[in-house]
Design a protein around this motif. Structure first.
Motif, PDB file in Angstrom:
ATOM      1  N   ALA A 290      -5.196 -20.593  -1.662  1.00  0.00           N
ATOM      2  CA  ALA A 290      -4.188 -19.538  -1.533  1.00  0.00           C
ATOM      3  C   ALA A 290      -4.243 -18.588  -2.719  1.00  0.00           C
ATOM      4  O   ALA A 290      -4.293 -17.371  -2.560  1.00  0.00           O
ATOM      5  N   HIS A 291      -4.233 -19.213  -3.856  1.00  0.00           N
ATOM      6  CA  HIS A 291      -4.232 -18.357  -5.040  1.00  0.00           C
ATOM      7  C   HIS A 291      -5.490 -17.514  -5.140  1.00  0.00           C
ATOM      8  O   HIS A 291      -5.438 -16.301  -5.409  1.00  0.00           O
ATOM      9  N   LYS A 294      -5.402 -14.768  -2.343  1.00  0.00           N
ATOM     10  CA  LYS A 294      -4.336 -13.764  -2.410  1.00  0.00           C
ATOM     11  C   LYS A 294      -4.650 -12.656  -3.405  1.00  0.00           C
ATOM     12  O   LYS A 294      -4.311 -11.489  -3.176  1.00  0.00           O
ATOM     13  N   ASN A 295      -5.252 -13.049  -4.477  1.00  0.00           N
ATOM     14  CA  ASN A 295      -5.542 -12.018  -5.474  1.00  0.00           C
ATOM     15  C   ASN A 295      -6.488 -10.944  -4.941  1.00  0.00           C
ATOM     16  O   ASN A 295      -6.173  -9.754  -5.020  1.00  0.00           O
ATOM     17  N   LEU A 297      -6.939 -10.211  -1.903  1.00  0.00           N
ATOM     18  CA  LEU A 297      -6.192  -9.503  -0.866  1.00  0.00           C
ATOM     19  C   LEU A 297      -5.298  -8.438  -1.487  1.00  0.00           C
ATOM     20  O   LEU A 297      -5.172  -7.310  -0.972  1.00  0.00           O
ATOM     21  N   ALA A 298      -4.673  -8.850  -2.560  1.00  0.00           N
ATOM     22  CA  ALA A 298      -3.782  -7.904  -3.234  1.00  0.00           C
ATOM     23  C   ALA A 298      -4.561  -6.672  -3.692  1.00  0.00           C
ATOM     24  O   ALA A 298      -4.106  -5.532  -3.551  1.00  0.00           O
ATOM     25  N   ILE A 299      -5.726  -6.922  -4.214  1.00  0.00           N
ATOM     26  CA  ILE A 299      -6.557  -5.816  -4.691  1.00  0.00           C
ATOM     27  C   ILE A 299      -6.904  -4.881  -3.536  1.00  0.00           C
ATOM     28  O   ILE A 299      -6.801  -3.653  -3.642  1.00  0.00           O
ATOM     29  N   LEU A 301      -5.366  -4.481  -0.770  1.00  0.00           N
ATOM     30  CA  LEU A 301      -4.205  -3.754  -0.258  1.00  0.00           C
ATOM     31  C   LEU A 301      -3.857  -2.566  -1.145  1.00  0.00           C
ATOM     32  O   LEU A 301      -3.606  -1.440  -0.670  1.00  0.00           O
ATOM     33  N   VAL A 302      -3.817  -2.860  -2.410  1.00  0.00           N
ATOM     34  CA  VAL A 302      -3.487  -1.779  -3.353  1.00  0.00           C
ATOM     35  C   VAL A 302      -4.564  -0.691  -3.331  1.00  0.00           C
ATOM     36  O   VAL A 302      -4.274   0.519  -3.375  1.00  0.00           O
ATOM     37  N   GLY A 303      -5.795  -1.149  -3.219  1.00  0.00           N
ATOM     38  CA  GLY A 303      -6.887  -0.180  -3.152  1.00  0.00           C
ATOM     39  C   GLY A 303      -6.764   0.736  -1.950  1.00  0.00           C
ATOM     40  O   GLY A 303      -6.964   1.948  -2.037  1.00  0.00           O
ATOM     41  N   SER A 305      -4.056   1.421  -0.408  1.00  0.00           N
ATOM     42  CA  SER A 305      -2.945   2.352  -0.674  1.00  0.00           C
ATOM     43  C   SER A 305      -3.456   3.593  -1.383  1.00  0.00           C
ATOM     44  O   SER A 305      -3.135   4.729  -1.033  1.00  0.00           O
ATOM     45  N   TYR A 306      -4.182   3.287  -2.422  1.00  0.00           N
ATOM     46  CA  TYR A 306      -4.674   4.412  -3.227  1.00  0.00           C
ATOM     47  C   TYR A 306      -5.601   5.312  -2.418  1.00  0.00           C
ATOM     48  O   TYR A 306      -5.459   6.541  -2.395  1.00  0.00           O
ATOM     49  N   HIS A 309      -4.383   7.899   0.015  1.00  0.00           N
ATOM     50  CA  HIS A 309      -3.905   9.190  -0.491  1.00  0.00           C
ATOM     51  C   HIS A 309      -5.028  10.194  -0.668  1.00  0.00           C
ATOM     52  O   HIS A 309      -4.775  11.394  -0.866  1.00  0.00           O
ATOM     53  N   HIS A 310      -6.240   9.717  -0.637  1.00  0.00           N
ATOM     54  CA  HIS A 310      -7.361  10.604  -0.913  1.00  0.00           C
ATOM     55  C   HIS A 310      -8.304  10.729   0.262  1.00  0.00           C
ATOM     56  O   HIS A 310      -9.419  11.185   0.124  1.00  0.00           O
ATOM     57  N   ASP A 333      -3.330 -12.761   5.066  1.00  0.00           N
ATOM     58  CA  ASP A 333      -2.187 -13.209   4.286  1.00  0.00           C
ATOM     59  C   ASP A 333      -1.347 -14.218   5.056  1.00  0.00           C
ATOM     60  O   ASP A 333      -0.827 -15.165   4.482  1.00  0.00           O
TER      61      ASP A 333
ATOM     62  N   GLU B  13      -6.163 -10.164 -13.295  1.00  0.00           N
ATOM     63  CA  GLU B  13      -7.157  -9.589 -12.399  1.00  0.00           C
ATOM     64  C   GLU B  13      -7.324  -8.089 -12.687  1.00  0.00           C
ATOM     65  O   GLU B  13      -6.481  -7.270 -12.286  1.00  0.00           O
ATOM     66  N   SER B  15      -9.273  -5.694 -11.529  1.00  0.00           N
ATOM     67  CA  SER B  15      -9.347  -4.824 -10.348  1.00  0.00           C
ATOM     68  C   SER B  15      -7.958  -4.506  -9.839  1.00  0.00           C
ATOM     69  O   SER B  15      -7.663  -3.367  -9.452  1.00  0.00           O
ATOM     70  N   PHE B  16      -7.137  -5.541  -9.864  1.00  0.00           N
ATOM     71  CA  PHE B  16      -5.789  -5.359  -9.349  1.00  0.00           C
ATOM     72  C   PHE B  16      -4.980  -4.414 -10.236  1.00  0.00           C
ATOM     73  O   PHE B  16      -4.368  -3.453  -9.750  1.00  0.00           O
ATOM     74  N   LEU B  19      -6.238  -0.754 -10.033  1.00  0.00           N
ATOM     75  CA  LEU B  19      -5.880  -0.056  -8.806  1.00  0.00           C
ATOM     76  C   LEU B  19      -4.391   0.235  -8.721  1.00  0.00           C
ATOM     77  O   LEU B  19      -3.970   1.312  -8.271  1.00  0.00           O
ATOM     78  N   SER B  23      -2.641   3.793  -8.458  1.00  0.00           N
ATOM     79  CA  SER B  23      -1.750   4.143  -7.349  1.00  0.00           C
ATOM     80  C   SER B  23      -0.401   4.618  -7.845  1.00  0.00           C
ATOM     81  O   SER B  23       0.154   5.603  -7.347  1.00  0.00           O
ATOM     82  N   ALA B  87       1.147 -15.347  -6.171  1.00  0.00           N
ATOM     83  CA  ALA B  87       0.431 -15.754  -4.958  1.00  0.00           C
ATOM     84  C   ALA B  87       0.919 -17.120  -4.495  1.00  0.00           C
ATOM     85  O   ALA B  87       0.540 -17.613  -3.442  1.00  0.00           O
ATOM     86  N   LYS B 109       2.475 -11.633  -3.596  1.00  0.00           N
ATOM     87  CA  LYS B 109       1.187 -10.987  -3.355  1.00  0.00           C
ATOM     88  C   LYS B 109       0.735 -11.333  -1.949  1.00  0.00           C
ATOM     89  O   LYS B 109       1.023 -12.434  -1.485  1.00  0.00           O
ATOM     90  N   PRO B 110      -0.062 -10.521  -1.326  1.00  0.00           N
ATOM     91  CA  PRO B 110      -0.490  -9.205  -1.835  1.00  0.00           C
ATOM     92  C   PRO B 110       0.631  -8.146  -1.709  1.00  0.00           C
ATOM     93  O   PRO B 110       1.171  -7.950  -0.639  1.00  0.00           O
ATOM     94  N   VAL B 111       0.940  -7.539  -2.820  1.00  0.00           N
ATOM     95  CA  VAL B 111       1.956  -6.485  -2.792  1.00  0.00           C
ATOM     96  C   VAL B 111       1.313  -5.166  -2.392  1.00  0.00           C
ATOM     97  O   VAL B 111       0.181  -4.890  -2.738  1.00  0.00           O
ATOM     98  N   VAL B 113       1.715  -1.039  -2.679  1.00  0.00           N
ATOM     99  CA  VAL B 113       2.271  -0.076  -3.640  1.00  0.00           C
ATOM    100  C   VAL B 113       3.683   0.305  -3.222  1.00  0.00           C
ATOM    101  O   VAL B 113       4.581   0.453  -4.054  1.00  0.00           O
TER     102      VAL B 113
END
Lengths: 519, 126
Positions: A290-291, A294-295, A297-299, A301-303, A305-306, A309-310, A333, B13, B15-16, B19, B23, B87, B109-111, B113
């Protein structure tokens, strides 16, 4: 010739023997007379007969002093008469003799042929007669036995008693032992003792009392009796053993039945153990995975998002791609979430709750699902159920899971029935089926029950054993994680409840969840 | 011109954090500092003086819990709101709005933005 009185001058008598024939007697007398005449003894008188038998005659003669002359023929006459008388007597005697001999012969044949010992003893207890049977039994030859005391045939231990009996018999003239059969121990010539039976009879001759004992060696019979009693005992033992065996058989049958039962229980327990081990290892894996998942995945998702916008969102394809990516992240998830749920520290947040309220809430959470799938929902929720100590969120999660499973099973629509009630467990209630139930609950216990029924396709019997396995799912890939029931079961068990899933007779599945009311 | 909110992100992390910083800063409403090690977190907080700290729980070396304790002990920092990113807890348990567990705020997580900004707006006074 007139008879002259004779003076008896006995001191001058002589005894004459003669053979029985009267002729001989007369000749003998005549010769005697001549001899006596010569010696100046002129006359002889036959005084009497001393003895007579087949052997001859003893005469007592007396020479007569004086001038008496007995004529030879007169003498002869006397002798003849006397002899005749003698003869008669002899005849009589020989008849008695014959009888005696005949009876003796009878006795003899009896005693000779008898197997038993026939022993006669005189008044002093001395053996006077001894038959071959006695020889066979005691070992003494006739010559050896004659003259022995009867008591010598009795083993020492019994002699006193035997003598006493004999004594009594002698003195009282009758005996308690007469006619009865006595059991004594005898003593053989070789010194060995043996058991015998004796019957006594007594008979008198002149002044003497003779006793005849008939003795039977009962060694063999005694042995046979012993054998018999032994066999009787053996038979009794056999009968007892037989009865015992029957009992044991019944016991064994019972034990076999019990064994079978516990074997089944053992098999079930083994399956559960395997499951538990699986779950344990999965749990440990889950936390780590999981841990680590998830990390990233989080990256992502945030990526996204960013990036969104572009990117030219006006381009439908770009928008679609982004949506797909987001959806994929959510799915991933969800799996991780399920996994975590599964391995979460088993801490419950316990509050006092009404099960009906929780079930109602869960229905609300999925409220749109039934209508989407053309499923009718039937609610039969008990009022005023006993309050339970539950983790509200987790139990809600359980029912959401069960409802979703039910709805998924009714792809063509159907009815979802939800029931809650309180009841007391009886043997007949059917709620005690299933090992989990019988382990957790007792007959007579009050429980709160929730039932979720659907009219869907049911569960394939081949899969039944595995429905609670983590990652086991019959749903097509992507539709289900396979963790729902595993987590559900864990949560319920953490609440010390039970969950039972089986196919309904009509169609579909009934899930029964039970909680204790007294904790 | 509204002051940009200062956000400190502590997560192992890169990368996290990279990013997320990107954002957040793109929105123009935030100034973000990232820190990838728990050991340096306290110092970064002292230097940056953030309005809010996003703190990852599971980190090698000093973990989020320890960092939070250090910050709470620092007089100049203890008023700063901290929200844990983790997580270890599932989204289902936490929900999209974050949750207070044991007195602490969590975001699972994953959060996204959006979640972060929403949370910041709700919990940080302008």
């Amino acid at each position: 010739m007139p008879e002259k009185p004779l003076s008896r001058d006995l001191h001058r008598s002589i005894v004459v023997y003669s053979a029985a024939s009267p002729l001989v007697i007369s000749v003998t007398v005549a010769m005697l007379a001549i001899v006596l005449l010569y010696h100046d003894l002129a006359m002889l008188e036959v005084i009497g007969l001393i003895a007579a038998g087949t052997f001859g005659v003893f005469l007592l003669l007396r020479p007569l002093a004086g001038k008496l002359i007995v004529r030879a023929d007169e003498l002869e006459q006397q002798v003849r008469e006397k002899t005749a008388a003698l003869q008669a007597e002899l005849n009589g005697r020989s008849r008695t003799d014959e009888d005696l001999r005949a009876s003796e012969m009878r006795f003899h044949s009896l005693t000779q042929s008898a197997n038993d010992a026939i022993i006669t003893a005189d008044g002093q207890g001395t053996i006077v007669s001894w038959n071959p049977g006695a020889r066979r039994i005691f070992g003494w030859e006739e010559s050896e036995a004659m003259g022995k005391p009867l008591t010598e045939l009795v083993a020492e231990r019994f002699r006193k008693a035997h003598l006493r009996d004999l004594e009594r018999m002698r003195t009282t003239g009758e005996a308690q032992v007469l006619g009865k059969t006595l059991e004594l121990r005898g003593l053989r010539r070789d010194g060995s003792s043996f058991p015998f039976e004796m019957s006594l009879s007594t008979w008198n001759i002149r002044d003497e009392q003779l006793t005849t004992a008939i003795i039977r060696d009962v060694t063999e019979r005694k042995q046979a009796e012993k054998e018999l009693s032994r066999w009787v005992k053996v038979e009794e033992q056999l009968a007892r053993a037989h009865a015992e065996l029957k009992e044991r058989e019944a016991e064994l049958r019972q034990a076999l039945a019990d064994l079978r039962e516990s074997h089944e229980a053992l098999e079930e327990a083994q399956l559960e153990l395997i499951q538990a081990v699986k779950m344990e290892s999965v749990g440990q894996l889950a936390a780590g995975v999981a841990h680590e998942v998830k990390n990233p995945l989080a990256i992502i998702l945030v990526g996204i998002s960013y990036l969104s916008h572009h990117l030219p969102l006006a381009d439908r394809n770009v928008a679609m791609a982004l949506d797909d990516i987001r959806a994929a992240i959510r799915r991933a998830d969800a799996v991780i979430g399920g996994l975590l749920n599964y391995s979460a520290k088993r801490r419950l947040e316990i509050t006092v709750e009404d099960l009906s309220a929780i079930v109602d809430q869960a229905l609300l959470l999925i409220k749109h699902q039934p209508t989407q799938h053309h499923v009718t929902v039937l609610k039969e929720l008990g009022q005023d159920l006993p309050l339970l100590l539950l983790d509200k969120t987790k139990i809600e999660q359980v029912f959401v899971n069960l409802f979703m499973n039910a709805i998924d099973a009714m792809a063509e629509g159907g009815t979802l029935t939800v029931r809650t009630y309180v009841t007391t467990l009886t043997r007949a209630s059917g709620l005690m089926r299933g090992r989990a139930a019988s382990d957790h609950f007792r007959i007579g216990e009050t429980v709160v029950v929730a039932e979720v029924e659907d009219t869907g396709c049911g569960i394939d019997e081949a899969h039944m054993a595995r429905i609670f396995d983590p990652f086991f799912t019959t749903k097509p890939t992507g539709k289900g994680t396979g963790l729902g029931l595993a987590v559900t079961k864990t949560i319920i068990e953490l609440h010390q409840g039970t969950i039972d899933i089986r196919n309904r007779e009509e169609s579909g599945v009934r899930v029964t969840v039970m909680f204790k009311t007294d904790r | 011109m509204t002051t940009k909110r200062r956000i400190l992100i502590v997560d192992d992390e890169p990368s996290f954090t990279r990013l997320l910083k990107l954002s957040l800063q793109t929105t123009g409403a935030y100034e973000v500092r990232e820190e990838n090690s728990g050991e340096r977190a306290l110092q970064a907080a002292r230097e940056f003086k953030p309005d809010l700290i996003l703190l990852d729980v599971i980190m090698p070396g000093k973990d989020g819990g320890e960092v939070a304790a250090e910050i709470a002990n620092d007089d100049s920092l203890k008023t700063i709101p901290i929200v844990f990113l983790t997580a270890a807890v599932s989204k289902k348990e936490v929900g999209g709005e974050g949750r207070v567990i044991g007195g602490r705020s969590f975001l699972a997580k994953p959060v996204s933005v959006a979640e972060v900004t929403r949370y910041i707006e709700k919990n940080v006074s302008a």
